[in-house]
Design a protein around this motif. Structure first.
Motif, PDB file in Angstrom:
ATOM      1  N   ASP A 151      18.052 162.812  89.409  1.00  0.00           N
ATOM      2  CA  ASP A 151      17.395 164.018  88.449  1.00  0.00           C
ATOM      3  C   ASP A 151      17.951 163.471  87.122  1.00  0.00           C
ATOM      4  O   ASP A 151      18.848 162.718  86.843  1.00  0.00           O
ATOM      5  CB  ASP A 151      18.373 165.381  88.919  1.00  0.00           C
ATOM      6  N   ASP A 152      17.235 163.913  86.132  1.00  0.00           N
ATOM      7  CA  ASP A 152      17.571 163.854  84.754  1.00  0.00           C
ATOM      8  C   ASP A 152      17.604 162.113  84.197  1.00  0.00           C
ATOM      9  O   ASP A 152      18.562 162.026  83.466  1.00  0.00           O
ATOM     10  CB  ASP A 152      18.914 164.561  84.282  1.00  0.00           C
TER      11      ASP A 152
ATOM     12  N   GLU B 119       9.332 165.248  84.500  1.00  0.00           N
ATOM     13  CA  GLU B 119      10.067 167.055  84.515  1.00  0.00           C
ATOM     14  C   GLU B 119       9.566 167.473  83.123  1.00  0.00           C
ATOM     15  O   GLU B 119       9.595 166.940  82.267  1.00  0.00           O
ATOM     16  CB  GLU B 119      11.482 166.992  84.275  1.00  0.00           C
TER      17      GLU B 119
HETATM   18 MG    MG Z   1      16.051 167.584  86.072  1.00  0.00          MG
END
Ligand code: MG
Ligand code: C2E
Ligand code: MG
Ligand code: MG
Length: 286
Positions: free
Chosen positions: A185-186, A242
């Motif tokens: 993620d990220d 995202e």
């Molecule tokens: Mg994220």
């Protein structure tokens, strides 16, 4: 004159001091309420999972959902995970909360399956949770208890987890053996080395929203996004963007080979009942 200046400085200093104390008291009081509230939140059923669709950019189809935790505090109202997750991590409550998130996501997904809706649900996992030796075992148990097959559960970890290479690698291999897919993620905001990333059995990277926000106005960011997409291709990882908020971003991403995305353009995170409606429309067209 000097006395006067001293008097003014003291006066101002004192006022500043008072202001400072008051402001801090508010912050500390809220933080205390959150910390104490977390203890009771699970027992009082104050948590809820919302779901944000993940989209195949070229077709608009839903290819999965991400579970995002919501907390309705009896006095403070809905509190953002950005505020309470760090407190839960500091106090250790994140272990119990994280366990609930996994079980709840499995339970809900099994329920959807019983009404004919087959979709992959990804849960966010804190590094504290992930670094538990028994993490994979807990996932296995949650799957067993809910009777959900592993290919319908995913976990999202952040790059910071990658710093503990040995432990992470063991857990990732256990998850792979279970058949549960892992996303980073990220992606791009931490500093995971590419060599570490390339050796880890992960399946998908999620380009952080901050890059998507700037890629159309900043050429350096545009280059970075293109590089991430190429890197994912080379490492045979899926890649998802995202925080997509407009069509121009979609066009850029498709042109540069990014297949998947999520963002307010498609849908914000929504409660389970609404998610079910959308899934029914999308997965079982009449
Ligand atoms: Mg994220
Ligand atoms: P994340 O996993 O990177 O989730 C993406 C966040 O961006 C979510 O915020 C989502 O609502 C928001 N978002 C998605 N699309 C858009 C968009 O187009 N525009 C904007 N402005 N925002 C968008 P949310 O739900 O507030 O969650 C924030 C973070 O809290 C998550 O970031 C995740 O790190 C953490 N979190 C949420 N649920 C959990 C959980 O169950 N466990 C753990 N450990 N962390 C969680
Ligand atoms: Mg996430
Ligand atoms: Mg993010």
């Amino acid at each position: 004159k000097a006395d006067n200046a001293m008097y003014l400085a003291k006066k101002r200093g004192k006022n500043n001091f008072q202001f400072y104390v008051y402001e801090n008291e508010d912050i500390m009081e809220r933080r205390l309420k959150i910390e104490q509230g977390l203890k009771a939140a699970l027992d009082n059923s104050e948590f809820e999972l919302h779901y944000q669709p993940k989209i195949v950019l070229t077709s608009g189809e839903i290819c999965g959902v991400e579970a995002l935790l919501r907390w309705r505090h009896p006095e403070l109202g809905v509190i953002s995970p950005l505020e309470f997750i760090p407190v839960a991590e500091e106090t250790g409550f994140i272990r119990k909360i994280g366990e609930w998130v996994i079980k709840e996501a499995c339970r809900q997904n099994k329920l959807w399956q019983k009404s004919g809706l087959y979709i992959k649900v990804a849960v966010n996992v804190s590094s504290i949770q992930f670094e538990d030796d028994l993490f994979a075992e807990r996932i296995r148990q949650a799957l067993m208890e809910s009777q959900l097959s592993p290919e319908y559960l995913g976990v999202e970890i952040t790059e910071s987890v990658m710093q503990n290479v040995e432990l992470t690698s063991v857990t990732l291999h256990e998850l792979k053996q279970l058949g549960v897919k892992v996303s980073v993620d990220d992606f791009g905001t931490g500093y995971s080395s590419l060599s570490v990333l390339s050796k880890m059995p992960i399946d998908l990277v999620k380009i952080d929203k901050s890059f998507i926000d700037e890629m159309l106005t900043d050429s350096n960011t545009a280059s970075l996004v293109k590089t991430m997409i190429t890197m994912a291709e080379d490492l045979e990882l899926d890649i998802i963007a995202e925080g997509i908020e407009n069509e121009q971003q979609v066009t850029f991403l498709i042109e540069n080979g990014c297949q998947f995305g999520q963002g307010y353009l498609y849908s914000p995170p929504i409660p389970s009942a609404e998610t079910e409606k959308i899934l029914k429309q999308q997965l079982m067209p009449v």
